[in-house]
Design an enzyme around this catalytic site. Structure first.
Site, PDB file in Angstrom:
ATOM      1  N   ASP A 136     -13.438  -5.380  88.407  1.00 16.23           N
ATOM      2  CA  ASP A 136     -14.488  -6.389  88.336  1.00 16.23           C
ATOM      3  C   ASP A 136     -13.926  -7.636  87.675  1.00 16.23           C
ATOM      4  O   ASP A 136     -13.479  -7.590  86.534  1.00 16.23           O
ATOM      5  CB  ASP A 136     -15.665  -5.830  87.529  1.00 16.23           C
ATOM      6  CG  ASP A 136     -16.789  -6.834  87.337  1.00 16.23           C
ATOM      7  OD1 ASP A 136     -16.803  -7.865  88.037  1.00 16.23           O
ATOM      8  OD2 ASP A 136     -17.663  -6.574  86.489  1.00 16.23           O
ATOM      9  N   ASP A 150     -24.967  -7.004  86.306  1.00 14.65           N
ATOM     10  CA  ASP A 150     -24.378  -7.293  85.001  1.00 14.65           C
ATOM     11  C   ASP A 150     -25.466  -7.556  83.970  1.00 14.65           C
ATOM     12  O   ASP A 150     -26.233  -8.517  84.100  1.00 14.65           O
ATOM     13  CB  ASP A 150     -23.468  -8.520  85.087  1.00 14.65           C
ATOM     14  CG  ASP A 150     -22.181  -8.235  85.839  1.00 14.65           C
ATOM     15  OD1 ASP A 150     -21.534  -7.221  85.525  1.00 14.65           O
ATOM     16  OD2 ASP A 150     -21.823  -9.022  86.734  1.00 14.65           O
TER      17      ASP A 150
END
EC number: 5.1.3.1
Length: 228
Positions: free
Chosen positions: A175, A37
């Site tokens: 996610d 991320d």
């Protein structure tokens, strides 16, 4: 058909002081890929890491691990080449962050990476549809992006189901808040790429959690193929 079910631990939930070792631990536990991320403090409030960390991880881990970059940044065009040079395999940008997805998709491909396109919970899945045949993966966020440990948003599952119905061969990733208690909902809706953070990273037996997630996902995929 979409590729088989794959489990990608989100390394943002790891011990960041020992990031390389944590990634190795996940790979040794059977992870299919690593989900990284990237946050810039603009598109989302938080800040994580950039291409220098990706480059360091690539050097330490070698060429085999698949790096799935989730680019939560306000200028995704700016980071395509640096991430490609650093060793990223897939570059997933947010539809909300660009006015020219087509040019960005082209740039990502020209830099040798697979293309992912992500949407926030508040974005209608229909906005992704015009680009679905040009990308490798659609990422449906099941929490508001920017912070880990949020509660899974089950009302995002119709987006996944719609994408799977409309684009059977597309990789669909979920996610946010996904773990043993919620993965079945994602798998039944049609997701085949499962990102899971704390459920894997904080487990004393990450291999068993990864296997559980993969088995649930695979069983749902088999059931879908039989139901056709």
């Amino acid at each position: 058909m979409a590729s088989g079910c794959k489990i990608g631990p989100s390394i943002l939930n790891s011990d960041l002081a020992n990031l390389g070792a944590e990634c190795l631990r996940m790979l040794d536990s059977g992870a299919d890929y690593l989900h990284l991320d990237v946050m810039d403090g603009h598109f989302v409030p938080n800040i994580t890491f950039g291409h220098p960390v990706v480059e360091s991880l690539r050097k330490q881990l070698g060429q085999d691990p698949f790096f799935d970059m989730h680019m939560m940044v306000s200028k995704p065009e700016q980071w395509v080449k640096p991430m490609a040079v650093a060793g990223a395999n897939q570059y997933a940008f947010h539809l909300e962050a660009t006015e020219n997805p087509g040019a960005l998709i082209k740039d990502i491909r020209e830099n040798g990476m697979k293309v992912g396109l992500a949407i926030k919970p508040g974005t209608s899945v229909e906005y992704l549809a015009p680009w679905a045949n040009q990308i490798d993966m659609a990422l449906v966020m099941t929490v508001e992006p920017g912070f880990g440990g949020q509660k899974f948003m089950e009302d995002m599952m119709p987006k996944v189901h719609w994408l799977r119905t409309q684009f059977p061969s597309l990789d669909i990733e979920v996610d946010g808040g996904v773990g043993p208690d919620t993965v079945h909902k994602c798998a039944e809706a049609g997701a085949n790429m499962i990102v899971s953070g704390s459920a894997i990273m904080r487990s004393e037996d990450p291999r068993s959690v990864i296997n559980l997630l993969r088995n649930v996902c695979s069983e749902a995929a088999q059931k879908r193929s039989l139901d056709r």
